[in-house]
Design an enzyme around this catalytic site. Structure first.
Site, short mmCIF file in Angstrom:
data_model
loop_
_atom_site.label_atom_id
_atom_site.label_comp_id
_atom_site.label_asym_id
_atom_site.label_seq_id
_atom_site.Cartn_x
_atom_site.Cartn_y
_atom_site.Cartn_z
N LYS A 209 -4.62 0.26 -12.47
CA LYS A 209 -3.94 1.14 -11.51
C LYS A 209 -2.48 0.73 -11.40
CE LYS A 209 -4.25 2.34 -6.55
NZ LYS A 209 -5.06 2.18 -5.32
N ASP B 98 -10.39 -1.52 -4.82
CA ASP B 98 -9.04 -1.52 -5.40
C ASP B 98 -8.37 -2.83 -5.00
OD1 ASP B 98 -9.92 1.16 -5.63
OD2 ASP B 98 -7.87 1.92 -5.55
N LYS C 245 -5.52 4.76 -13.19
CA LYS C 245 -5.22 5.43 -11.93
C LYS C 245 -3.73 5.27 -11.60
CE LYS C 245 -6.26 5.41 -6.95
NZ LYS C 245 -7.10 4.83 -5.86
#
Length: 329
Positions: A229, A166, A265
């Site tokens: 995300k 991430d 996400k």
């Protein structure tokens, strides 16, 4: 129950940005800018009204039971604190594998998400379970570091066994219009990640406008993101129904143009089962059921799992559990 196995539908070909039909727009800073600023402007009122409308949908008991298990399977169970210890991470991993120790029918979570120096402990805790280990990298959460430092951070996490990375984008570069710099950095991180799937974090609460969120979504996908995300969970405004809806529209439209499917996400601020169900409705009604799988949709959360487990027990027994039914993380 969906698993982390790859979907056969429109998987990223080769895992590289050159695999899709829009590569030519990233050839220069001017062409990338022209493309991003040529995207349709966001109707703020319409976006927020649709997100609010979808949030009022109700589901029946049998569908709710399915939605709760689906949501559990989509959680990236997360600890990202300076006080994290190997013991805390091992406990988190054990919870990810068996969210409800009294009921082994409860699904595992999708992943545990930790800092790079905690990846080894996390891998040991979830070994053999199918639960993945995600690691934040690239000088999370601010992203204020030189590229070589960010890439070293990624390589350390991958070497320790991270299944997913991430990363955070350079919001300063993005907001000042240096789109090619942001693009090149994502491409470099994508390469350093190797076989690990890459989630690109925009920190939507710092991007100021919905138009910027749309541009960031397309920029991340053009550069090879496997997931886009919303947030780090470290600022005041994190995932919202509206910004997540906008990103779901982006991945839907990107797949329509390129054949490449990218995950979404939302992270930060999603704490209750009611919240989670609202987001699942957004997914189904916007991107479609192909995204209703933890290979393509995740919740970045910590406290959400506890509420999902308590609501799950309520459906099974007809009563709410006591305060010690779930561990408090």
């Amino acid at each position: 129950m969906p698993t982390t196995a790859s979907s056969p539908t429109a998987e990223r070909a080769g895992g590289t940005p050159s695999a899709h039909a829009l590569t030519d727009v990233t050839g220069s800073d001017s062409s990338l800018r022209r493309f991003l600023h040529g995207l349709p402007g966001v109707d703020t009122v319409g976006l927020e009204a649709r997100a609010a409308s979808l949030g009022t949908r109700s589901i029946k008991t049998t569908a709710k039971a399915y939605a709760i298990d689906l949501a559990i399977s989509m959680v990236d169970l997360t600890t990202l604190e300076g006080a994290d210890t190997p013991g805390k991470v091992r406990a988190l991993g054990a919870k990810a594998v068996h969210p409800d120790p009294t009921d082994r029918t409860a699904p595992t979570t999708a992943a545990v998400c930790v800092y790079p120096d905690m990846v080894t402990a996390a891998k040991e805790a979830v070994a053999g379970s199918g639960v993945l280990v995600a690691s934040v990298a690239t000088a999370f959460p601010a992203g204020r570091a030189a590229l070589d430092v960010k890439l070293a951070d990624v390589r350390d996490a991958v070497a320790a066994g991270a299944d997913e990375i991430d990363m955070v984008i350079d919001r300063g570069a993005f907001l000042s219009g240096r789109y090619l710099k942001v693009y090149d950095e994502i491409v470099a991180v994508r390469e350093a990640s190797g076989a690990a799937r890459l989630k690109v974090i925009f920190e939507t609460g710092e991007l100021s406008t919905y138009d910027n969120i749309r541009r960031a979504s397309w920029l991340g996908m053009l550069a090879g993101a496997d997931f886009i995300k919303t947030s780090t969970g470290k600022v005041a405004v994190n995932a919202t129904p509206a910004n997540t809806l906008l990103m779901l529209e982006a991945v839907r439209d990107f797949r329509a143009q390129t054949g490449v499917q990218v995950g979404v996400k939302p992270a930060g601020g999603i704490r209750t089962t009611k919240d989670a169900v609202k987001f699942l409705v957004l997914v189904n009604e916007t991107a479609g059921e192909n995204w209703l799988d933890n290979h393509w949709f995740r919740f970045g959360a910590s406290s959400l799992l506890n509420d999902l487990l308590m609501q799950r027990q309520k459906l099974a027994t007809g009563r709410y559990s006591g305060p010690d039914y779930v561990t408090v993380d």
